[in-house]
Scaffold this active site. Structure first.
Site, short mmCIF file in Angstrom:
data_model
loop_
_atom_site.label_atom_id
_atom_site.label_comp_id
_atom_site.label_asym_id
_atom_site.label_seq_id
_atom_site.Cartn_x
_atom_site.Cartn_y
_atom_site.Cartn_z
N GLN A 71 -34.36 60.65 20.79
CA GLN A 71 -34.32 59.19 20.89
C GLN A 71 -32.89 58.70 20.64
OE1 GLN A 71 -35.73 56.15 17.81
NE2 GLN A 71 -37.38 56.00 19.33
N CYS A 101 -36.73 49.37 16.45
CA CYS A 101 -36.43 49.51 15.03
C CYS A 101 -36.09 48.15 14.40
CB CYS A 101 -35.28 50.48 14.81
SG CYS A 101 -34.90 50.72 13.05
N GLY A 204 -48.97 51.65 16.20
CA GLY A 204 -49.00 50.70 15.10
C GLY A 204 -50.36 50.60 14.42
#
Length: 314
Positions: A71, A101, A204
């Site tokens: 990433q 982020c 999530g």
């Protein structure tokens, strides 16, 4: 509940390659993503990539054979593209771009979730990375539903698809929502999915099998990414995928001891002790024993002291 893929999330400051190895040994993941490689205005060294992703030494896979995707995080389309090429050349299983982020140090430097305010810049970055790595390599993009509201989430997702991404990972909260459980919104992920022609991976607040069912039903996707939930129950992916029983505390302790005994080059002296305590903070959400253990080792600083304590109390 129909499950297609389960992916191990990138968690900055938490999921290093040793934890990836442990978790991919006891779960069947389709792939995992590294902690982010921060890209500024230069081409990074091989050493930087190998430090965050030692799996590059082994054809971009963990020892148990799970592919690992590097990433990258940054705001310069040109340098993101240059470093994406480098990661691919070193053997990464595709590229993942971080636009999700919410950490202050990241958004303060105009990276991660900060860019959710600028869909055009997101398009530019994804487009240039795609052009750089070619059509044959996988390109995924991780986002949240927005900065302080969800008004532009459809525009952002559309920009990512049109820029050439193969798939999109959506964390079902905005940056301002942080990690508040009551703010999770899997339904909006489902609405975004209806407009796209690329796979959508929901992320999530998946801590249980029931959470996974609800997420899949509401997001209308069969692909999920696990982060904090897999640290709370280390075999959660297999519980979801194959109805495997939850690991007992002795099995969890064996995992912690292995982590405490592992060595990572080029890290700070208190690296392992801090991360073991951090992992216990997640585990105590499900295992009562973790809370007591955390209290007992809180004052221990060295890796050796913690390993000795864990070994004596198994």
């Amino acid at each position: 509940m129909k499950i297609n893929r389960i992916i191990l999330a990138p968690m900055e400051g938490v999921l290093d390659y040793q934890v990836r190895q442990l978790l991919t040994e006891i779960n069947s993941f389709d792939y995992c993503v590294t902690e982010f490689v921060r890209v500024t205005h230069h081409k990074l060294s091989n050493r930087t990539f190998y430090r965050l992703c030692p799996e590059l030494y082994h054809n971009g896979k963990t020892q148990s054979g799970t592919p690992v995707r590097v990433q990258i995080l940054g705001q310069s389309p040109e340098w993101m593209a240059e470093n994406a090429i480098k990661a691919i050349e070193l053997g990464s299983y595709g590229i993942d771009i971080n636009f999700g982020c919410p950490a202050k140090t990241v958004v303060g430097n105009h990276g991660g979730a900060y860019l959710l305010q600028y869909p055009e810049q997101i398009f530019n970055i994804v487009s240039q990375v795609r052009q750089a790595i070619g059509k044959s390599h996988q390109l995924s993009v991780k986002i949240r539903l927005g900065w302080n509201n969800k008004a532009h989430c459809h525009d952002i997702a559309s920009a990512i698809e049109h820029a050439g991404a193969n798939e999109i990972v959506i964390h079902g909260r905005t940056k301002e929502d942080g990690y508040k459980a009551e703010k999770i919104d899997w339904q909006t992920i489902g609405q975004i999915k209806q407009q796209l022609n690329i796979p959508v991976i929901a992320n999530g607040e998946i801590f249980t099998i029931e959470d996974a069912k609800n997420c899949i039903n509401q997001s209308q996707t069969n692909d999920i990414m696990l982060g904090r939930g897999i640290l709370t129950i280390p075999n959660l992916a297999n519980m979801i995928r194959t109805k495997q029983p939850v690991l007992n505390w002795q099995q969890v302790m064996a995992i912690l001891i292995r982590y405490a005994a592992s060595s990572i080059d080029d890290v700070k002296p208190l690296y392992h002790s801090a991360r073991i305590k951090q992992w216990l903070a997640y585990l105590k959400q499900h295992y009562a024993e973790a809370s007591e253990l955390l209290q007992n080792i809180r004052t221990l600083k060295s890796q050796q002291d913690i390993r000795d304590f864990l070994t004596k109390h198994t």
